[in-house]
Design an enzyme around this catalytic site. Structure first.
Site, PDB file in Angstrom:
ATOM      1  N   HIS A 158      34.903 -10.363 -14.732  1.00  0.00           N
ATOM      2  CA  HIS A 158      33.240 -11.613 -13.955  1.00  0.00           C
ATOM      3  C   HIS A 158      32.916 -12.586 -15.625  1.00  0.00           C
ATOM      4  O   HIS A 158      33.370 -12.565 -16.423  1.00  0.00           O
ATOM      5  CB  HIS A 158      32.447 -10.547 -14.497  1.00  0.00           C
ATOM      6  CG  HIS A 158      31.079 -10.620 -14.154  1.00  0.00           C
ATOM      7  ND1 HIS A 158      29.872 -11.247 -14.589  1.00  0.00           N
ATOM      8  CD2 HIS A 158      30.369 -10.332 -12.801  1.00  0.00           C
ATOM      9  CE1 HIS A 158      29.010 -11.108 -14.371  1.00  0.00           C
ATOM     10  NE2 HIS A 158      28.979 -10.696 -12.887  1.00  0.00           N
ATOM     11  N   ASP A 198      35.888  -3.338 -19.429  1.00  0.00           N
ATOM     12  CA  ASP A 198      34.216  -4.312 -18.914  1.00  0.00           C
ATOM     13  C   ASP A 198      34.228  -2.951 -18.347  1.00  0.00           C
ATOM     14  O   ASP A 198      35.084  -3.176 -16.618  1.00  0.00           O
ATOM     15  CB  ASP A 198      34.410  -5.593 -18.730  1.00  0.00           C
ATOM     16  CG  ASP A 198      33.212  -5.630 -17.692  1.00  0.00           C
ATOM     17  OD1 ASP A 198      32.512  -4.768 -17.607  1.00  0.00           O
ATOM     18  OD2 ASP A 198      33.362  -7.188 -16.891  1.00  0.00           O
ATOM     19  N   GLN A 254      31.963  -2.122 -13.399  1.00  0.00           N
ATOM     20  CA  GLN A 254      32.190  -1.711 -12.231  1.00  0.00           C
ATOM     21  C   GLN A 254      32.687  -0.325 -11.359  1.00  0.00           C
ATOM     22  O   GLN A 254      33.320   0.237 -10.552  1.00  0.00           O
ATOM     23  CB  GLN A 254      32.835  -2.979 -10.671  1.00  0.00           C
ATOM     24  CG  GLN A 254      32.381  -4.262 -10.860  1.00  0.00           C
ATOM     25  CD  GLN A 254      30.947  -3.889 -10.156  1.00  0.00           C
ATOM     26  OE1 GLN A 254      31.203  -2.747  -9.263  1.00  0.00           O
ATOM     27  NE2 GLN A 254      30.498  -5.240  -9.546  1.00  0.00           N
ATOM     28  N   LYS A 294      23.743   0.060 -11.978  1.00  0.00           N
ATOM     29  CA  LYS A 294      24.954  -0.177 -11.601  1.00  0.00           C
ATOM     30  C   LYS A 294      25.219   0.971 -10.432  1.00  0.00           C
ATOM     31  O   LYS A 294      25.742   1.312 -10.065  1.00  0.00           O
ATOM     32  CB  LYS A 294      25.965  -1.411 -11.812  1.00  0.00           C
ATOM     33  CG  LYS A 294      25.837  -2.595 -11.792  1.00  0.00           C
ATOM     34  CD  LYS A 294      26.877  -3.868 -11.630  1.00  0.00           C
ATOM     35  CE  LYS A 294      27.096  -4.923 -12.556  1.00  0.00           C
ATOM     36  NZ  LYS A 294      26.639  -5.826 -11.689  1.00  0.00           N
ATOM     37  N   CYS A 339      30.072 -14.235  -9.563  1.00  0.00           N
ATOM     38  CA  CYS A 339      29.955 -14.981 -10.875  1.00  0.00           C
ATOM     39  C   CYS A 339      31.726 -14.356 -11.692  1.00  0.00           C
ATOM     40  O   CYS A 339      31.720 -14.021 -12.452  1.00  0.00           O
ATOM     41  CB  CYS A 339      29.091 -13.903 -11.850  1.00  0.00           C
ATOM     42  SG  CYS A 339      27.403 -14.015 -11.207  1.00  0.00           S
TER      43      CYS A 339
END
Ligand code: 7TS
Length: 398
Positions: free
Chosen positions: A116, A193, A196, A219, A357
């Site tokens: 991302h 990261d 998600q 999220k 993104c």
């Protein structure tokens, strides 16, 4: 199991026709989270870590208790290693500044083609500041990181490896433990990261052997404006602060300042304590369901969706990664994703179209735009049926 949760927990679904398939962008919020935020403002609102009156002690206790909840959720060795930020993007920016003093010109940072922008642009900016090299691990045709052909990217100049746990475009769940071994073998700092992943599967920072993990509250059923950077204490102690000002200091004179202890060194100014408390409540909601159950439920939804989508004529589904979470990107020949989104919107179906993104990834797919559906605990099989019906009517129209 056709439903994982009681959908009435989420007030937004009072609109029974709503089919929300954009949780990779942001999740919906259960009533307990919304109520908690309101309750804090109504009964416990005072600035944290400074007020000596009872109200201030209550807000500080709630804020620090949320830090503990986050810490237990990711199995951090200490809740002091949990820094509240405004989200994954802020966590990555913090790292790109705070790690700067450990780097020299021509050192290398290794990311991948599936990141991302939040895990690309801060490193590009760092590269502009001090001349480090940014390198990208290649992908296979199926949308996995090509680890077979990646050894040569891990060099003695590689100081940071920063990889997404799960792709927000292809849904690929990366073999981050394998990458951890490769990163450790060359002594690099390893960043994950988790934007998600932390919301969709069990994540244990000790098991993953990472140095830092970044993720966002919004999220994972929590409010906007709050996220986390978890880091190993020895590294956090070593790093320079990113933002400076109130509360992050130990002592200030006219000439210079010294820093407060971790995590406060990294939380300058009035923190987003109400959002952080809301995030803690969201994590409790998820923990009651169990992250293994969340993962397995979404896996079933995703398999069902893949099966149904594949039956649609002229559809191209991007990536067939070895391990996929609840995200599917696709295009339908002859229909621009923007038009598709507008038609689905007529049926109150929300999905994201565009580059998500992740423009470098889209370039490797040879696309500028895809349609993307992403699932969460409040979706069910009927949402997928409605999606497929609506896509088929759109195709008939065209
Ligand atoms: N990393 C990944 C893998 C993401 O998917 C996102 C947001 C971020 C970082 C940034 O998170 P933020 O909370 O700081 O914005 N992804 C998306 C998306 O896929 N659609 O909208 C936002």
């Amino acid at each position: 199991m056709s439903h994982l949760i009681d959908k009435t927990d989420f007030p937004i679904f009072n609109d029974k026709s709503l089919v929300y398939l954009d949780s990779a962008s942001t999740s919906q919020k259960p009533k307990v989270v919304l109520d908690t935020i309101k309750k804090v403002y109504e009964h416990s609102n005072a600035n944290v870590h400074r007020a000596l009156y009872d109200l201030g002690s209550r807000s500080t206790e709630l804020y620090e208790s949320s830090r503990k909840t986050v810490s237990q959720f990711i199995n951090a060795p200490s809740s002091k290693e949990v820094i509240f930020t405004s989200g994954t993007t802020a966590s990555m920016n913090l790292l790109s500044y705070s790690l700067e003093s450990r780097l020299e010109k021509d050192d290398e940072i290794l990311i991948s083609h599936m990141e991302h922008h939040a895990n690309i642009v801060p490193w590009q900016q760092l590269s502009k500041r001090i001349g480090i090299k940014l390198k990208y691990l290649p992908l296979t045709k199926s949308g996995d990181i090509d680890l077979e052909n990646s050894r040569r990217y891990f060099t003695d100049r590689t100081k940071i490896v920063s990889i997404t746990h799960m792709s927000n475009v292809l849904g690929t769940i990366n073999p981050i433990k394998k990458i951890a071994k490769m990163a450790k073998s060359i002594g690099a700092v390893y960043i994950i990261d988790g934007a998600q992943s932390v919301s969709h599967m069990p994540v244990d920072v000790q098991d993953l052997e990472c140095d830092f993990l970044a993720f966002s509250g919004h999220k994972m059923l929590g409010p906007t404006g709050v996220g986390v950077l978890w880091g190993k204490m020895d590294l956090l102690n070593e790093l320079d602060p990113f933002l400076s000002g109130g509360e992050m200091i130990e002592k200030v004179t006219l000439e210079t300042s010294t820093w407060n202890e971790v995590p406060y060194k990294f939380e300058a100014g009035t923190p987003n304590y109400v959002q952080a408390i809301g995030m803690g409540e969201a994590i409790k909601y998820l923990s009651n369901i169990g992250m293994e159950n969340v993962y397995n439920y979404e896996k079933k939804l995703t398999s069902y969706a893949l099966k149904k989508l594949q039956e649609i004529p002229n559809i191209k589904i991007y990536g067939t990664p070895e391990k996929r979470g609840g995200v599917i990107s696709f295009n339908i020949k002859g229909i621009h994703p923007q038009d598709l989104s507008q038609f689905l919107n007529e049926d109150n179906i929300c999905l994201r179209v565009g580059h998500h993104c992740a423009q470098p990834l889209l370039k490797t797919l040879n696309e500028t735009s895809t349609a993307r559906v992403s699932f969460y605990i409040y979706n069910d099989f009927s949402d997928i049926d409605k999606l497929v019906d609506s896509i088929n009517s759109t195709i008939s129209y065209f």
